[in-house]
Design a protein around this motif. Sequence first.
Motif, mmCIF file in Angstrom:
data_model
loop_
_atom_site.group_PDB
_atom_site.id
_atom_site.type_symbol
_atom_site.label_atom_id
_atom_site.label_comp_id
_atom_site.label_asym_id
_atom_site.label_seq_id
_atom_site.Cartn_x
_atom_site.Cartn_y
_atom_site.Cartn_z
ATOM 1 N N PHE A 1 -3.370 -3.732 -9.564
ATOM 2 C CA PHE A 1 -2.904 -2.504 -8.945
ATOM 3 C C PHE A 1 -3.399 -1.334 -9.752
ATOM 4 C CE2 PHE A 1 0.625 -5.659 -8.705
ATOM 5 C CZ PHE A 1 0.419 -6.034 -7.386
ATOM 6 N N SER A 2 -4.133 -0.466 -9.139
ATOM 7 C CA SER A 2 -4.611 0.698 -9.885
ATOM 8 C C SER A 2 -3.844 1.940 -9.523
ATOM 9 C CB SER A 2 -6.089 0.921 -9.612
ATOM 10 O OG SER A 2 -6.340 0.961 -8.231
ATOM 11 N N LEU B 1 3.381 1.060 -3.810
ATOM 12 C CA LEU B 1 2.810 1.156 -5.154
ATOM 13 C C LEU B 1 2.481 2.583 -5.591
ATOM 14 C CD1 LEU B 1 0.589 -2.016 -5.576
ATOM 15 C CD2 LEU B 1 2.751 -1.475 -6.661
ATOM 16 N N PRO B 2 1.937 3.420 -4.737
ATOM 17 C CA PRO B 2 1.646 4.785 -5.205
ATOM 18 C C PRO B 2 2.902 5.560 -5.611
ATOM 19 C CG PRO B 2 0.416 4.323 -3.205
ATOM 20 C CD PRO B 2 1.378 3.188 -3.404
ATOM 21 N N GLN B 3 4.065 5.127 -5.182
ATOM 22 C CA GLN B 3 5.304 5.813 -5.525
ATOM 23 C C GLN B 3 5.789 5.457 -6.928
ATOM 24 O OE1 GLN B 3 6.096 8.067 -3.237
ATOM 25 N NE2 GLN B 3 4.422 7.191 -2.043
ATOM 26 N N ARG C 1 3.910 0.196 -12.421
ATOM 27 C CA ARG C 1 2.847 -0.617 -11.796
ATOM 28 C C ARG C 1 2.360 -1.692 -12.749
ATOM 29 N NH1 ARG C 1 0.519 4.547 -9.431
ATOM 30 N NH2 ARG C 1 -0.703 4.532 -11.335
ATOM 31 N N GLU D 1 2.497 -5.641 -12.082
ATOM 32 C CA GLU D 1 1.300 -6.477 -12.215
ATOM 33 C C GLU D 1 1.560 -7.662 -13.136
ATOM 34 O OE1 GLU D 1 -3.376 -6.245 -13.584
ATOM 35 O OE2 GLU D 1 -2.193 -4.404 -13.535
ATOM 36 N N ASP E 1 0.822 -1.217 0.000
ATOM 37 C CA ASP E 1 0.000 0.000 0.000
ATOM 38 C C ASP E 1 0.854 1.264 0.000
ATOM 39 O OD1 ASP E 1 -2.372 -1.396 -0.047
ATOM 40 O OD2 ASP E 1 -2.748 -1.222 2.109
ATOM 41 N N ALA E 2 1.985 1.228 0.668
ATOM 42 C CA ALA E 2 2.858 2.399 0.727
ATOM 43 C C ALA E 2 3.736 2.521 -0.517
ATOM 44 C CB ALA E 2 3.740 2.328 1.973
ATOM 45 N N THR F 1 5.430 4.778 -11.118
ATOM 46 C CA THR F 1 4.706 5.323 -12.262
ATOM 47 C C THR F 1 3.711 4.273 -12.751
ATOM 48 O OG1 THR F 1 6.242 4.424 -13.892
ATOM 49 C CG2 THR F 1 6.769 6.620 -12.972
ATOM 50 N N LEU F 2 2.798 4.703 -13.614
ATOM 51 C CA LEU F 2 1.811 3.774 -14.166
ATOM 52 C C LEU F 2 2.505 2.630 -14.907
ATOM 53 C CD1 LEU F 2 -1.095 2.942 -14.687
ATOM 54 C CD2 LEU F 2 -1.103 4.467 -16.668
#
Length: 91
Positions: free
Chosen positions: A90-91, A45-47, A53, A57, A42-43, A49-50
């Motif tokens: 992962f979105s 993945l937002p870091q 990710r 995936e 959770d911490a 880039t698309l």
Amino acid sequence: MPAPTRNTFGEGLEAYGQIVMSNTKAISRFGGRLAVLYKFVDAALPQLTLAQRMEVEHCCRQGIEHVLSLSDDGHCPLSITKRCCSRPMFS
């Protein structure tokens, strides 16, 4: 040669209780590790880039498919495969 002794009901029950306690502790440790991994993902993945990710995936799906292929004698029903693989991990 002495005759083998048989466990009494109480000894068997005590041994069973020890196994249950050991398994309970192992499951608790596993659950704790899993919770930490969830928090890390959770911490982290937002870091990314698309594109990063999407690559994660893809690699994750390949790893899951590989592990399932080692443990499964049959194939996964198409309905389950479509349901699991149609949405992004992962979105």
